[in-house]
Scaffold this motif. Structure first.
Motif, short mmCIF file in Angstrom:
data_model
loop_
_atom_site.label_atom_id
_atom_site.label_comp_id
_atom_site.label_asym_id
_atom_site.label_seq_id
_atom_site.Cartn_x
_atom_site.Cartn_y
_atom_site.Cartn_z
N TYR A 270 0.92 -1.27 -0.14
CA TYR A 270 -0.06 -0.02 -0.09
C TYR A 270 0.98 1.27 0.01
O TYR A 270 0.63 2.42 0.53
CB TYR A 270 -0.99 0.14 1.08
CG TYR A 270 -1.95 -1.16 1.21
CD1 TYR A 270 -3.27 -0.84 0.35
CD2 TYR A 270 -1.95 -2.38 1.66
CE1 TYR A 270 -4.09 -1.88 0.11
CE2 TYR A 270 -3.03 -3.26 1.69
CZ TYR A 270 -3.97 -2.94 0.76
OH TYR A 270 -5.12 -3.97 0.49
N THR A 271 2.03 1.28 -0.65
CA THR A 271 3.05 2.58 -0.75
C THR A 271 3.77 2.24 -1.71
O THR A 271 3.82 1.18 -2.30
CB THR A 271 3.54 2.77 0.74
OG1 THR A 271 4.13 3.72 0.44
CG2 THR A 271 4.72 1.56 0.76
N ARG A 294 0.67 11.00 5.00
CA ARG A 294 0.23 9.75 4.29
C ARG A 294 1.66 9.22 3.71
O ARG A 294 1.48 8.16 3.04
CB ARG A 294 -0.72 10.28 3.33
CG ARG A 294 -1.90 10.53 3.94
CD ARG A 294 -2.87 11.10 3.00
NE ARG A 294 -2.52 12.47 2.74
CZ ARG A 294 -2.99 13.20 1.59
NH1 ARG A 294 -4.26 12.86 1.09
NH2 ARG A 294 -2.72 14.32 1.30
N TYR A 480 -6.03 9.72 8.90
CA TYR A 480 -5.39 9.22 7.77
C TYR A 480 -5.77 7.81 7.53
O TYR A 480 -5.62 7.02 8.21
CB TYR A 480 -3.91 9.40 7.98
CG TYR A 480 -3.51 11.05 8.01
CD1 TYR A 480 -3.26 11.95 6.83
CD2 TYR A 480 -3.28 11.71 9.32
CE1 TYR A 480 -2.98 13.09 6.82
CE2 TYR A 480 -2.97 13.03 9.47
CZ TYR A 480 -3.05 13.81 7.91
OH TYR A 480 -2.59 15.10 8.16
N ASP A 481 -5.74 7.52 6.26
CA ASP A 481 -5.78 6.12 5.78
C ASP A 481 -4.84 5.77 4.80
O ASP A 481 -4.05 6.83 4.36
CB ASP A 481 -6.94 5.85 5.11
CG ASP A 481 -7.39 4.52 5.02
OD1 ASP A 481 -6.64 3.47 5.44
OD2 ASP A 481 -8.72 4.06 4.89
N ASN A 482 -4.61 4.77 4.31
CA ASN A 482 -3.30 4.30 3.37
C ASN A 482 -3.70 5.27 2.16
O ASN A 482 -4.57 5.58 1.70
CB ASN A 482 -3.58 3.13 2.51
CG ASN A 482 -3.32 1.92 3.67
OD1 ASN A 482 -2.57 2.12 4.65
ND2 ASN A 482 -4.00 0.78 3.74
N LEU A 483 -2.52 5.65 1.43
CA LEU A 483 -2.38 6.77 0.42
C LEU A 483 -2.73 5.92 -0.95
O LEU A 483 -3.41 6.64 -1.94
CB LEU A 483 -1.06 7.18 0.26
CG LEU A 483 -0.83 8.40 -0.93
CD1 LEU A 483 -1.56 9.52 -0.52
CD2 LEU A 483 0.64 8.70 -0.69
N THR A 485 -5.13 2.49 -2.80
CA THR A 485 -6.19 1.50 -2.47
C THR A 485 -5.53 0.03 -3.10
O THR A 485 -6.12 -0.75 -2.39
CB THR A 485 -7.44 1.83 -3.26
OG1 THR A 485 -7.02 1.81 -4.52
CG2 THR A 485 -7.95 3.12 -2.70
N LEU A 500 -4.44 5.86 -6.22
CA LEU A 500 -4.52 7.02 -5.16
C LEU A 500 -5.94 7.02 -4.43
O LEU A 500 -6.83 6.52 -5.06
CB LEU A 500 -4.49 8.39 -5.60
CG LEU A 500 -2.79 8.59 -5.95
CD1 LEU A 500 -2.77 10.06 -6.48
CD2 LEU A 500 -1.95 8.77 -4.39
N ASN A 501 -5.64 6.85 -3.09
CA ASN A 501 -6.98 6.69 -2.24
C ASN A 501 -7.52 8.02 -2.19
O ASN A 501 -7.20 8.84 -1.40
CB ASN A 501 -6.73 6.10 -0.85
CG ASN A 501 -7.85 5.82 -0.17
OD1 ASN A 501 -8.89 6.15 -0.39
ND2 ASN A 501 -7.47 5.41 1.03
N SER A 503 -9.89 8.93 -0.18
CA SER A 503 -10.32 8.83 1.18
C SER A 503 -9.20 8.71 2.15
O SER A 503 -9.57 8.43 3.22
CB SER A 503 -11.57 7.78 1.55
OG SER A 503 -12.46 7.89 0.53
N SER A 504 -8.00 9.10 1.68
CA SER A 504 -6.78 9.00 2.42
C SER A 504 -6.76 9.98 3.69
O SER A 504 -5.90 9.72 4.44
CB SER A 504 -5.68 8.98 1.69
OG SER A 504 -5.51 10.28 1.05
#
Length: 561
Positions: A270-271, A294, A480-483, A485, A500-501, A503-504
């Motif tokens: 996830y990055t 993030r 913050y959430d994962n940058l 998806t 890119l998420n 909702s990050s």
């Protein structure tokens, strides 16, 4: 503090090699183990670099040795003083220091040039004028040797051209200097590799003094040797380059003979950990900067509330091996959660507030209740929190019409505990013209002060956290959430930007926190009860505008094997 959360390096295959080298009869018998960390100052360090820092500095620490910090500034294209300073700050933050052993690769440019001239004189290097297109065409394949019509150029002619290259007589791409090794080698890194190229570009330290620059594969072993490095610890992609490393050391009159050892890089799902791609995120404004919480950069993780101890523990527990692997981001979060669970003070904060009025509590009256700072650290004691008729509670802690098994506040529902205070029973609510709840009403039991489940009272409702409306402090909270998806956003033919998420980041501008947090400053971290671990933002927060970043949630779904 547990030893697990304050790790030193355990034995690994690198240490096995070093043990052999420093043992009686070994290559470095009786010598001080000397490593180096050589980042390129063309971006900010990320979590992958943290592993390399842990290996380089940690190995030296384990053996009572030395570790140099060296900026690999042989390529002036994207290098900047900003990155040099940030790299130093990040390494110090992780708890390592290089003493007076801070170097730049560019410090050795003159010496490298002399070594290159020596190779030409020995007939081991020559000036080549293949264009990039021709170079690719003449490279050959596994069954066909490479070729260059300039390989047998007379030594004096190569010396003359190389001198004129340095003097700036030729444009970029006109000539290169190549090592004369083996055009038929099965290792393409040994097929007369380029060791110098022309690049008319301003250097951040050398200015315009140089217009030719050494290639990394030539410069790196020379830098190691000139600094007296015993063990050059590199990531696995340099394994095929090791024969060239050893060739340079063997054929240049250097003062030391370092040994290169390779280990697998850190991969996290996830990055992305390409500095080029991270720079693109910054330059295109897809994140707020290199320190966006993030980002996997160390400054971003620091701003998000990660601690040096959590990152060092993460690095140690991942181990050091030759096998490439991808680690779950959830494990990094697990390591942080372990650390903060031991150290973070528990406080109450309401992220999505709705007003709660206790109708039978006297208007204008207030008192203080006692709450524990950290149950894992009894020595941290307790604190006093104000309580009055009007409180703030989470909007999600009330439903006018409850769903099955809902045990929080609703009209006619069971008694609920206000954390550290009283038992209350919801009696109703008030709504605005749009049907949104603007105020909740409840009554309290004056005999239930303390709200402690140990008081023996059977309460069916949940324990609710709250803050006093009369003393609460306004705050902005960033979740913050994962940058990305996708677990592998840059794998294969994927465009990582498409992953890119959206909702990050969620910003909650009207949160309410305990009055005691009014003066909180970075890097202070807290556990917001029932919400997660949060830290004071080290960039945007101030006395007039408190900002908290969620570091990690409370729920830990990661299972340590």
């Amino acid at each position: 503090m547990s030893e697990e959360l304050n790790p030193t390096m355990t034995q690994n295959f690198i240490h096995d090699f070093i043990d052999e080298d420093i043992a009686q009869g070994g290559q470095f018998q009786g010598m001080t183990v000397h490593t180096r960390f050589p980042p390129e100052p063309n971006g900010y360090l990320h979590i992958g670099h943290a592993k390399a820092i842990f290996v380089d500095f940690g190995t030296a620490e384990k053996y009572g040795g030395l570790c140099n910090l060296r900026m690999d500034d042989t390529n002036p294209t994207k290098e900047d003083v900003e990155y040099v300073e940030a790299i130093q700050e990040d390494i110090h933050w992780l708890g390592y220091d290089w003493g007076d052993r801070f170097f730049f690769a560019s410090d050795y440019f003159e010496k490298m040039y002399e070594y290159a001239v020596e190779l030409i004189r020995k007939g081991l290097a020559y000036v080549c004028e293949l264009t990039p297109e021709e170079f690719k065409e003449y490279r050959g394949d596994v069954n066909t040797p490479a070729r260059s019509p300039w390989r047998d150029r007379p030594v004096e002619e190569s010396l003359d051209l190389f001198s004129r290259m340095r003097a700036g007589e030729f444009p970029n791409g006109k000539y290169t200097l190549r090592a004369k090794i083996d055009l038929a080698s099965g290792n393409f890194n040994m097929r007369d590799p380029v060791i110098y190229r022309i690049n008319h570009m301003h250097h951040h330290r050398q200015g315009d003094k140089w217009c030719i620059y050494p290639m990394y594969d030539f410069a790196h072993p020379l830098e190691d040797a000139l600094e007296g490095i015993t063990h050059s610890l590199c990531s696995l992609e340099f394994e095929d380059h090791r024969p060239l490393y050893d060739w340079v050391i063997a054929n240049c009159p250097v003062p030391a003979r370092p040994r290169q050892i390779e280990f697998a890089r850190l991969g996290i799902n996830y990055t992305v950990m390409s500095k080029r791609k991270l720079r693109q995120l910054v330059e295109e404004g897809r994140v707020s900067g290199w320190d966006d919480p993030r980002m996997p950069t160390l400054c971003g993780l620091r701003r998000r509330g990660y601690t040096p101890r959590a990152i060092r523990n993460f690095s140690e527990r991942n181990g050091v091996s030759k096998a490439a692997s991808t680690v779950e981001f959830a494990f990094l979060e697990h390591c942080l959660r372990e650390d903060l669970n031991e150290t973070a003070q528990r406080v109450m904060a309401v992220l999505r507030p709705v007003r709660l009025t206790i109708t039978n509590y006297p208007e204008g009256q207030s008192e203080t209740v006692t709450v524990e700072n950290n149950p894992n650290r009894p020595e941290d004691g307790t604190r006093q929190v104000s309580f009055s008729r009007h409180l703030w509670v989470e909007a999600e802690d009330f439903l006018e019409i409850p769903v099955p098994k809902y045990k929080r506040l609703y009209p006619g529902g069971p008694e609920c505990r206000l954390k550290g205070a009283y038992l209350i029973t919801c009696t109703g609510c008030e709504k605005d013209e749009n049907g949104n709840v603007t105020e909740i009403f409840a009554t309290y039991d004056p005999e239930s002060r303390g709200g402690d489940p140990a008081d023996g009272r059977k309460v069916k409702g949940a324990t609710i956290h709250w803050v006093d409306a009369d003393t609460a402090v306004d705050a902005e909270v960033r979740l913050y959430d994962n940058l990305f998806t996708d677990a592998e956003p840059d794998a294969g033919d994927k465009n990582f930007l498409d992953c890119l998420n959206p909702s990050s980041l969620e910003v909650l501008p009207h949160a309410k926190v305990e009055a005691g947090l009014a003066g909180a400053e970075a890097p202070a971290s807290f556990q917001f009860l029932r919400q997660g671990y949060f830290c004071v933002d080290n960039k945007d927060s101030g006395p007039e505008h408190l900002v908290f970043n969620r570091s990690v949630g409370l729920k830990d779904s990661f299972k340590v094997k």
